[in-house]
Design a protein around this motif. Structure first.
Motif, PDB file in Angstrom:
ATOM      1  N   ASP A  81      45.830  16.025  85.817  1.00 38.67           N
ATOM      2  CA  ASP A  81      47.137  16.188  86.443  1.00 38.67           C
ATOM      3  C   ASP A  81      48.093  15.176  85.822  1.00 38.67           C
ATOM      4  OD1 ASP A  81      49.359  15.823  88.376  1.00 38.67           O
ATOM      5  OD2 ASP A  81      48.233  17.299  89.547  1.00 38.67           O
ATOM      6  N   SER A  82      48.983  15.657  84.960  1.00 39.43           N
ATOM      7  CA  SER A  82      49.865  14.761  84.215  1.00 39.43           C
ATOM      8  C   SER A  82      50.942  14.131  85.090  1.00 39.43           C
ATOM      9  CB  SER A  82      50.524  15.519  83.055  1.00 39.43           C
ATOM     10  OG  SER A  82      51.253  16.635  83.543  1.00 39.43           O
ATOM     11  N   GLU A  83      51.248  14.751  86.226  1.00 39.72           N
ATOM     12  CA  GLU A  83      52.262  14.182  87.114  1.00 39.72           C
ATOM     13  C   GLU A  83      51.678  13.090  88.007  1.00 39.72           C
ATOM     14  OE1 GLU A  83      54.214  17.250  89.271  1.00 39.72           O
ATOM     15  OE2 GLU A  83      55.177  18.114  87.503  1.00 39.72           O
ATOM     16  N   GLU A  84      50.429  13.290  88.430  1.00 41.33           N
ATOM     17  CA  GLU A  84      49.783  12.306  89.300  1.00 41.33           C
ATOM     18  C   GLU A  84      48.956  11.294  88.506  1.00 41.33           C
ATOM     19  OE1 GLU A  84      50.222  12.071  92.480  1.00 41.33           O
ATOM     20  OE2 GLU A  84      51.356  13.920  92.809  1.00 41.33           O
ATOM     21  N   TYR A  85      48.820  11.524  87.197  1.00 40.58           N
ATOM     22  CA  TYR A  85      48.041  10.641  86.321  1.00 40.58           C
ATOM     23  C   TYR A  85      46.595  10.506  86.799  1.00 40.58           C
ATOM     24  CZ  TYR A  85      52.705   9.433  84.708  1.00 40.58           C
ATOM     25  OH  TYR A  85      53.985   9.504  84.234  1.00 40.58           O
ATOM     26  N   ILE A  86      45.997  11.639  87.130  1.00 41.29           N
ATOM     27  CA  ILE A  86      44.611  11.637  87.607  1.00 41.29           C
ATOM     28  C   ILE A  86      43.783  12.624  86.790  1.00 41.29           C
ATOM     29  CG2 ILE A  86      43.145  12.430  89.506  1.00 41.29           C
ATOM     30  CD1 ILE A  86      44.859  11.025  91.429  1.00 41.29           C
ATOM     31  N   THR A  87      42.614  12.178  86.389  1.00 37.97           N
ATOM     32  CA  THR A  87      41.656  13.040  85.703  1.00 37.97           C
ATOM     33  C   THR A  87      40.431  13.190  86.598  1.00 37.97           C
ATOM     34  OG1 THR A  87      42.400  12.266  83.541  1.00 37.97           O
ATOM     35  CG2 THR A  87      40.271  13.378  83.625  1.00 37.97           C
ATOM     36  N   ASN A  88      39.947  14.421  86.712  1.00 37.24           N
ATOM     37  CA  ASN A  88      38.824  14.721  87.594  1.00 37.24           C
ATOM     38  C   ASN A  88      37.758  15.480  86.809  1.00 37.24           C
ATOM     39  OD1 ASN A  88      37.134  15.951  89.613  1.00 37.24           O
ATOM     40  ND2 ASN A  88      38.722  15.477  91.099  1.00 37.24           N
ATOM     41  N   VAL A  89      36.533  14.998  86.877  1.00 35.79           N
ATOM     42  CA  VAL A  89      35.425  15.627  86.151  1.00 35.79           C
ATOM     43  C   VAL A  89      34.428  16.208  87.149  1.00 35.79           C
ATOM     44  CG1 VAL A  89      33.487  15.256  84.573  1.00 35.79           C
ATOM     45  CG2 VAL A  89      35.655  14.075  84.186  1.00 35.79           C
ATOM     46  N   ARG A  90      34.133  17.487  86.990  1.00 35.88           N
ATOM     47  CA  ARG A  90      33.122  18.136  87.834  1.00 35.88           C
ATOM     48  C   ARG A  90      31.759  17.936  87.178  1.00 35.88           C
ATOM     49  NH1 ARG A  90      31.015  23.724  88.519  1.00 35.88           N
ATOM     50  NH2 ARG A  90      30.524  24.000  90.741  1.00 35.88           N
ATOM     51  N   LEU A  91      30.921  17.140  87.814  1.00 33.06           N
ATOM     52  CA  LEU A  91      29.658  16.737  87.199  1.00 33.06           C
ATOM     53  C   LEU A  91      28.743  17.914  86.879  1.00 33.06           C
ATOM     54  CD1 LEU A  91      28.939  13.542  89.257  1.00 33.06           C
ATOM     55  CD2 LEU A  91      29.096  13.651  86.784  1.00 33.06           C
ATOM     56  N   ARG A 120      20.917  16.232  90.283  1.00 32.67           N
ATOM     57  CA  ARG A 120      21.662  15.453  91.277  1.00 32.67           C
ATOM     58  C   ARG A 120      23.079  15.988  91.527  1.00 32.67           C
ATOM     59  NH1 ARG A 120      21.849   8.921  90.955  1.00 32.67           N
ATOM     60  NH2 ARG A 120      19.589   9.278  90.839  1.00 32.67           N
ATOM     61  N   PRO A 121      23.864  16.299  90.486  1.00 31.85           N
ATOM     62  CA  PRO A 121      25.223  16.816  90.734  1.00 31.85           C
ATOM     63  C   PRO A 121      25.235  18.122  91.521  1.00 31.85           C
ATOM     64  CG  PRO A 121      24.991  16.101  88.463  1.00 31.85           C
ATOM     65  CD  PRO A 121      23.615  16.099  89.056  1.00 31.85           C
ATOM     66  N   PHE A 122      24.185  18.939  91.357  1.00 31.58           N
ATOM     67  CA  PHE A 122      24.136  20.226  92.055  1.00 31.58           C
ATOM     68  C   PHE A 122      24.036  20.015  93.562  1.00 31.58           C
ATOM     69  CE2 PHE A 122      21.672  23.635  94.018  1.00 31.58           C
ATOM     70  CZ  PHE A 122      22.451  24.733  93.695  1.00 31.58           C
ATOM     71  N   PHE A 123      23.132  19.151  93.988  1.00 31.22           N
ATOM     72  CA  PHE A 123      22.929  18.941  95.420  1.00 31.22           C
ATOM     73  C   PHE A 123      24.030  18.082  96.037  1.00 31.22           C
ATOM     74  CE2 PHE A 123      18.557  19.788  93.892  1.00 31.22           C
ATOM     75  CZ  PHE A 123      18.286  20.896  94.680  1.00 31.22           C
ATOM     76  N   GLN A 124      24.596  17.185  95.234  1.00 30.58           N
ATOM     77  CA  GLN A 124      25.627  16.296  95.776  1.00 30.58           C
ATOM     78  C   GLN A 124      27.027  16.887  95.670  1.00 30.58           C
ATOM     79  OE1 GLN A 124      25.383  12.412  94.018  1.00 30.58           O
ATOM     80  NE2 GLN A 124      23.260  12.086  94.630  1.00 30.58           N
ATOM     81  N   GLU A 125      27.182  17.929  94.855  1.00 32.84           N
ATOM     82  CA  GLU A 125      28.504  18.506  94.598  1.00 32.84           C
ATOM     83  C   GLU A 125      29.484  17.403  94.202  1.00 32.84           C
ATOM     84  OE1 GLU A 125      29.905  21.597  97.274  1.00 32.84           O
ATOM     85  OE2 GLU A 125      27.951  21.598  98.272  1.00 32.84           O
ATOM     86  N   LYS A 139      17.291  12.630 101.742  1.00 32.67           N
ATOM     87  CA  LYS A 139      17.434  11.722 100.604  1.00 32.67           C
ATOM     88  C   LYS A 139      16.750  12.272  99.362  1.00 32.67           C
ATOM     89  CE  LYS A 139      16.918   6.858  99.293  1.00 32.67           C
ATOM     90  NZ  LYS A 139      16.539   5.496  99.759  1.00 32.67           N
ATOM     91  N   GLU A 140      15.573  12.869  99.534  1.00 31.66           N
ATOM     92  CA  GLU A 140      14.843  13.381  98.371  1.00 31.66           C
ATOM     93  C   GLU A 140      15.540  14.579  97.733  1.00 31.66           C
ATOM     94  OE1 GLU A 140      12.543  14.795 102.109  1.00 31.66           O
ATOM     95  OE2 GLU A 140      13.676  13.032 101.432  1.00 31.66           O
ATOM     96  N   ILE A 141      16.470  15.191  98.470  1.00 30.72           N
ATOM     97  CA  ILE A 141      17.257  16.288  97.896  1.00 30.72           C
ATOM     98  C   ILE A 141      18.522  15.738  97.234  1.00 30.72           C
ATOM     99  CG2 ILE A 141      18.588  18.368  98.453  1.00 30.72           C
ATOM    100  CD1 ILE A 141      16.543  19.010 100.576  1.00 30.72           C
ATOM    101  N   LEU A 142      19.137  14.739  97.883  1.00 29.46           N
ATOM    102  CA  LEU A 142      20.316  14.110  97.280  1.00 29.46           C
ATOM    103  C   LEU A 142      19.952  13.395  95.982  1.00 29.46           C
ATOM    104  CD1 LEU A 142      22.047  12.573 100.435  1.00 29.46           C
ATOM    105  CD2 LEU A 142      22.901  14.469  99.050  1.00 29.46           C
ATOM    106  N   TYR A 143      18.748  12.825  95.958  1.00 29.56           N
ATOM    107  CA  TYR A 143      18.270  12.113  94.773  1.00 29.56           C
ATOM    108  C   TYR A 143      16.947  12.728  94.307  1.00 29.56           C
ATOM    109  CZ  TYR A 143      21.665   8.495  96.026  1.00 29.56           C
ATOM    110  OH  TYR A 143      22.815   7.812  96.326  1.00 29.56           O
ATOM    111  N   PRO A 144      16.982  13.935  93.774  1.00 30.10           N
ATOM    112  CA  PRO A 144      15.740  14.618  93.379  1.00 30.10           C
ATOM    113  C   PRO A 144      15.022  13.886  92.245  1.00 30.10           C
ATOM    114  CG  PRO A 144      17.660  15.798  92.558  1.00 30.10           C
ATOM    115  CD  PRO A 144      18.179  14.740  93.474  1.00 30.10           C
TER     116      PRO A 144
END
Length: 248
Positions: A57-67, A77-82, A128-133
């Motif tokens: 977002d060039s106006e808000e100066y924010i970069t967002n990465v979808r893991l 891990r990114p799948f279960f944690q979104e 926890k074992e799902i959040l951190y497989p």
């Protein structure tokens, strides 16, 4: 930034990024994870809408990465944690000093909840074992990186000091790249000196010395002692302060 996202999410080292999630269930599950008080807190941030695997977002100066989109298919891990990683893109020193790009300014609400059946209803927190497989290929790779790059005996450098030095050094490299649009760091410094940038001209020799130290730290870590690291961290902070570079 993609490398940073992986390193941050798998806790390899400190980065300028912030871990967030769009999933309320994941957020609540993290809030009560290993929490003996049975009370959780959720922090809600106002962030521009995410439009793809990497949203800028060039106006808000924010970069967002979808893991989930940038990781390999065996990265669980990114799948279960979104999970998402966000960072602000600094524009000028005055913006930084005014705090306009501070994520605290994006805090909308803080919710407190009790970890009980009344709150969860028919839902259950994510275990926890799902959040951190354990069966996570990227986790194994990152643990190997930790071991190879940051494993040090008690007589050698401290991994947190190493992380701090590299984090500070990266702040300098990023600014030089932005100001000169040159990915070669020392060529960028030379460009700034040729432009008669007095601050860089004055500190060029010290920057080059710190660059050599950084190379030794990365490639021959066992040669560096804690005391030496602490001294060079202070020296690097002095350079950053003189060049008006924010590193918080």
């Amino acid at each position: 930034m993609l490398q940073y996202s992986i390193l941050q999410h798998y806790e390899v080292c400190k980065t300028p990024l912030l871990d967030v999630t769009q999933s309320l269930k994941a957020a609540c599950s993290f809030a009560i994870l290993d929490n003996k008080d049975n009370v959780g807190y959720i922090y809600v941030l106002g962030i521009p809408y995410m439009t793809g695997r990497i949203s800028v977002d060039s106006e808000e100066y924010i970069t967002n990465v979808r893991l989930l989109s940038i990781g390999c298919s065996l990265s669980k891990r990114p799948f279960f944690q979104e999970g998402y990683l966000v960072q602000t893109e600094f524009t000028t020193d005055s913006d930084i000093k005014k705090g306009e790009l501070d994520f605290n300014r994006r805090l909308i609400a803080i919710y407190k909840f009790n970890n009980n059946e009344k709150f969860w209803g028919l839902e259950k927190p994510i275990r926890k074992e799902i959040l951190y497989p354990e069966q996570d290929k990227m986790k194994n790779i990152c643990e190997k990186i930790k071991k190879e790059k940051y494993y040090l005996s008690l007589q050698e450098g401290d991994k947190y000091l190493i992380g701090e030095f590299l984090y500070l050094w990266n702040s300098l490299e990023e600014l030089v790249r932005k100001e000169t649009k040159n990915n070669n760091f020392m060529r960028g410094i030379s460009t700034l000196v040729q432009q008669e940038n007095i601050l860089y001209e004055k500190n060029r020799r010290e920057i080059d010395r710190l660059r050599n130290f950084r190379n030794t730290l990365v490639h021959e870590t066992s040669k560096i002692k804690n005391e030496q690291l602490e001294i060079e961290i202070d020296n690097l902070k002095k350079i950053l302060k003189e060049l008006n570079i924010s590193y918080q």
